[in-house]
Design a protein around this motif. Structure first.
Motif, mmCIF file in Angstrom:
data_model
loop_
_atom_site.group_PDB
_atom_site.id
_atom_site.type_symbol
_atom_site.label_atom_id
_atom_site.label_comp_id
_atom_site.label_asym_id
_atom_site.label_seq_id
_atom_site.Cartn_x
_atom_site.Cartn_y
_atom_site.Cartn_z
ATOM 1 N N ASN A 1 -9.014 12.272 27.424
ATOM 2 C CA ASN A 1 -9.516 12.260 26.045
ATOM 3 C C ASN A 1 -8.728 11.289 25.167
ATOM 4 O OD1 ASN A 1 -11.558 14.141 26.457
ATOM 5 N ND2 ASN A 1 -10.200 15.887 26.098
ATOM 6 N N THR A 2 -7.413 11.259 25.359
ATOM 7 C CA THR A 2 -6.585 10.327 24.588
ATOM 8 C C THR A 2 -6.934 8.881 24.911
ATOM 9 O OG1 THR A 2 -4.784 11.952 24.610
ATOM 10 C CG2 THR A 2 -4.224 9.695 24.020
ATOM 11 N N LEU A 3 -7.089 8.584 26.209
ATOM 12 C CA LEU A 3 -7.462 7.222 26.609
ATOM 13 C C LEU A 3 -8.846 6.862 26.082
ATOM 14 C CD1 LEU A 3 -6.202 7.177 30.302
ATOM 15 C CD2 LEU A 3 -5.220 5.954 28.387
ATOM 16 N N HIS A 4 -9.778 7.818 26.118
ATOM 17 C CA HIS A 4 -11.127 7.551 25.624
ATOM 18 C C HIS A 4 -11.109 7.193 24.141
ATOM 19 C CE1 HIS A 4 -15.374 8.018 24.712
ATOM 20 N NE2 HIS A 4 -15.066 8.952 23.839
ATOM 21 N N ASN A 5 -10.363 7.960 23.360
ATOM 22 C CA ASN A 5 -10.301 7.675 21.922
ATOM 23 C C ASN A 5 -9.650 6.330 21.630
ATOM 24 O OD1 ASN A 5 -11.500 10.151 21.267
ATOM 25 N ND2 ASN A 5 -9.533 11.219 21.306
ATOM 26 N N GLU A 6 -8.628 5.976 22.425
ATOM 27 C CA GLU A 6 -7.945 4.702 22.192
ATOM 28 C C GLU A 6 -8.795 3.522 22.640
ATOM 29 O OE1 GLU A 6 -3.667 2.572 23.182
ATOM 30 O OE2 GLU A 6 -3.976 4.705 23.562
ATOM 31 N N PHE A 7 -9.405 3.632 23.826
ATOM 32 C CA PHE A 7 -10.235 2.537 24.333
ATOM 33 C C PHE A 7 -11.475 2.342 23.471
ATOM 34 C CE2 PHE A 7 -8.565 3.282 28.911
ATOM 35 C CZ PHE A 7 -7.368 2.691 28.540
ATOM 36 N N LYS A 8 -11.990 3.429 22.907
ATOM 37 C CA LYS A 8 -13.178 3.331 22.058
ATOM 38 C C LYS A 8 -12.887 2.476 20.827
ATOM 39 C CE LYS A 8 -14.367 7.062 19.967
ATOM 40 N NZ LYS A 8 -14.863 8.438 19.707
ATOM 41 N N ILE A 9 -11.659 2.614 20.294
ATOM 42 C CA ILE A 9 -11.274 1.797 19.132
ATOM 43 C C ILE A 9 -11.055 0.342 19.548
ATOM 44 C CG2 ILE A 9 -9.509 1.484 17.356
ATOM 45 C CD1 ILE A 9 -9.032 4.513 17.481
ATOM 46 N N LEU A 10 -10.434 0.124 20.703
ATOM 47 C CA LEU A 10 -10.141 -1.239 21.152
ATOM 48 C C LEU A 10 -11.409 -2.010 21.504
ATOM 49 C CD1 LEU A 10 -7.017 -0.623 23.424
ATOM 50 C CD2 LEU A 10 -7.045 -1.689 21.171
ATOM 51 N N ILE A 11 -12.316 -1.339 22.205
ATOM 52 C CA ILE A 11 -13.526 -2.038 22.657
ATOM 53 C C ILE A 11 -14.488 -2.247 21.504
ATOM 54 C CG2 ILE A 11 -15.497 -1.925 24.221
ATOM 55 C CD1 ILE A 11 -13.784 -0.218 26.078
ATOM 56 N N ASN A 12 -14.699 -1.195 20.691
ATOM 57 C CA ASN A 12 -15.628 -1.259 19.555
ATOM 58 C C ASN A 12 -17.004 -1.729 20.017
ATOM 59 O OD1 ASN A 12 -16.485 -0.974 16.936
ATOM 60 N ND2 ASN A 12 -15.695 -2.959 16.250
ATOM 61 N N SER A 13 -17.486 -1.102 21.099
ATOM 62 C CA SER A 13 -18.734 -1.524 21.716
ATOM 63 C C SER A 13 -19.881 -0.619 21.296
ATOM 64 C CB SER A 13 -18.595 -1.492 23.247
ATOM 65 O OG SER A 13 -19.837 -1.688 23.876
ATOM 66 N N PRO A 14 -21.081 -1.189 21.088
ATOM 67 C CA PRO A 14 -22.236 -0.342 20.774
ATOM 68 C C PRO A 14 -22.785 0.383 21.995
ATOM 69 C CG PRO A 14 -22.897 -2.637 20.907
ATOM 70 C CD PRO A 14 -21.404 -2.620 21.051
ATOM 71 N N TYR A 15 -22.323 0.007 23.195
ATOM 72 C CA TYR A 15 -22.814 0.627 24.419
ATOM 73 C C TYR A 15 -21.996 1.875 24.741
ATOM 74 C CZ TYR A 15 -24.633 -4.111 24.719
ATOM 75 O OH TYR A 15 -25.233 -5.305 24.433
ATOM 76 N N LYS A 16 -22.681 2.961 25.011
ATOM 77 C CA LYS A 16 -21.998 4.219 25.307
ATOM 78 C C LYS A 16 -21.543 4.231 26.769
ATOM 79 C CE LYS A 16 -24.484 7.030 21.908
ATOM 80 N NZ LYS A 16 -25.344 8.225 21.691
ATOM 81 N N GLY A 17 -20.425 4.881 26.998
ATOM 82 C CA GLY A 17 -19.933 5.037 28.361
ATOM 83 C C GLY A 17 -19.082 3.898 28.866
ATOM 84 N N THR A 18 -18.784 2.907 28.024
ATOM 85 C CA THR A 18 -17.972 1.782 28.495
ATOM 86 C C THR A 18 -16.526 2.198 28.758
ATOM 87 O OG1 THR A 18 -17.666 1.175 26.174
ATOM 88 C CG2 THR A 18 -19.356 -0.006 27.395
ATOM 89 N N THR A 19 -16.051 3.227 28.056
ATOM 90 C CA THR A 19 -14.665 3.651 28.276
ATOM 91 C C THR A 19 -14.477 4.314 29.630
ATOM 92 O OG1 THR A 19 -15.103 5.756 27.164
ATOM 93 C CG2 THR A 19 -14.269 3.958 25.810
ATOM 94 N N LEU A 20 -15.553 4.862 30.208
ATOM 95 C CA LEU A 20 -15.420 5.546 31.500
ATOM 96 C C LEU A 20 -14.972 4.580 32.588
ATOM 97 C CD1 LEU A 20 -18.600 7.823 31.440
ATOM 98 C CD2 LEU A 20 -16.241 8.476 30.981
ATOM 99 N N MET A 21 -15.457 3.343 32.536
ATOM 100 C CA MET A 21 -15.067 2.349 33.539
ATOM 101 C C MET A 21 -13.575 2.064 33.462
ATOM 102 S SD MET A 21 -16.481 -1.538 33.978
ATOM 103 C CE MET A 21 -15.968 -1.993 32.323
ATOM 104 N N PHE A 22 -13.048 1.942 32.258
ATOM 105 C CA PHE A 22 -11.624 1.625 32.101
ATOM 106 C C PHE A 22 -10.744 2.828 32.393
ATOM 107 C CE2 PHE A 22 -13.817 -1.458 29.372
ATOM 108 C CZ PHE A 22 -13.354 -2.629 29.950
ATOM 109 N N ILE A 23 -11.222 4.044 32.101
ATOM 110 C CA ILE A 23 -10.464 5.248 32.460
ATOM 111 C C ILE A 23 -10.381 5.383 33.978
ATOM 112 C CG2 ILE A 23 -10.503 7.772 32.397
ATOM 113 C CD1 ILE A 23 -11.646 7.559 29.565
#
Length: 223
Positions: A51-73
């Motif tokens: 959850n912490t990584l998801h919240n941080e990556f979501k801010i860094l990526i700032n992507s309109p596509y959902k689920g992009t953080t799952l690949m990086f996690i």
């Protein structure tokens, strides 16, 4: 030997145990453990990390596509587990070889570049010219930015490989000097090895995090 058509459904006995019934439990392998096992403290810890990584990556990526953080996690988890496994004796450290690290970084970088140049061509051209650069230096800045973009996958791979190799080499070199030392020096060597092992554990976490964060930053530039 089959006596009739329905004898194929009879459970076979091995050591007086009907092991065929074990197939009834294979379905649990396809169900996430959180649904059929009581979550342990490790499960809660790992869920909090995700959850912490998801919240941080979501801010860094700032992507309109959902689920992009799952690949990086998933990328972070894979590198972290491989780094930690390499700290155990007689286990091959796959993340200390360019064969694996380039396999991770090169497809990521290539997919980012293809996506950016196909969908956001003007945005990618704008990245080659830094804002506020003098007009006389623009040709050189374009060359420098192009080279820095091209070497990104190799820098990602070499950074992870070099950091994993350095600590393992130091542990091995110090360990090989142990048989030629006296008792006092051996005790000191063991203490130093323990400290180095703790340092390598921290490096394993930090390098997996650095690799993933840099990948997210590279992806944010092409969106």
């Amino acid at each position: 030997m089959m006596t009739n058509l329905f004898s194929s459904f009879d459970p076979s006995a091995i050591f007086s145990l009907s092991l065929n019934w074990l197939s009834s439990f294979l379905g649990f392998m396809f169900i996430p453990t959180m649904f059929w096992l009581i979550p342990s403290r490790w499960n809660y810890l790992w869920i909090n990390i995700i959850n912490t990584l998801h919240n941080e990556f979501k801010i860094l990526i700032n992507s309109p596509y959902k689920g992009t953080t799952l690949m990086f996690i998933a990328l972070f988890s894979m590198i972290l587990f491989n780094n930690f496994l390499g700290l155990f004796p007689y286990i091959f450290t796959s993340s200390s070889h360019l064969t694996m690290t380039l396999t991770l970084s090169l497809p990521l970088w290539l997919s980012f570049m293809l996506f950016g140049w196909i969908n956001n061509t003007n945005h990618m051209f704008a990245h080659l010219v830094p804002q506020g650069a003098p007009n006389a230096l623009l040709p050189f800045m374009v060359c420098i930015e192009t080279i820095s973009n091209i070497i990104r996958p190799s820098t990602l791979a070499v950074r992870l490989t070099a950091n994993m190799i350095a600590g393992h080499l130091l542990l091995t070199l110090l360990g090989n000097t142990g048989p030629s030392m006296n008792l006092i020096m051996v005790n000191l060597l063991i203490f130093i090895q323990i400290l180095l092992l703790l340092l390598e554990s921290a490096v394993s976490m930090i390098q997996s995090y650095v690799f993933t964060v840099l990948s997210t930053l590279y992806s944010s530039e092409v969106i």
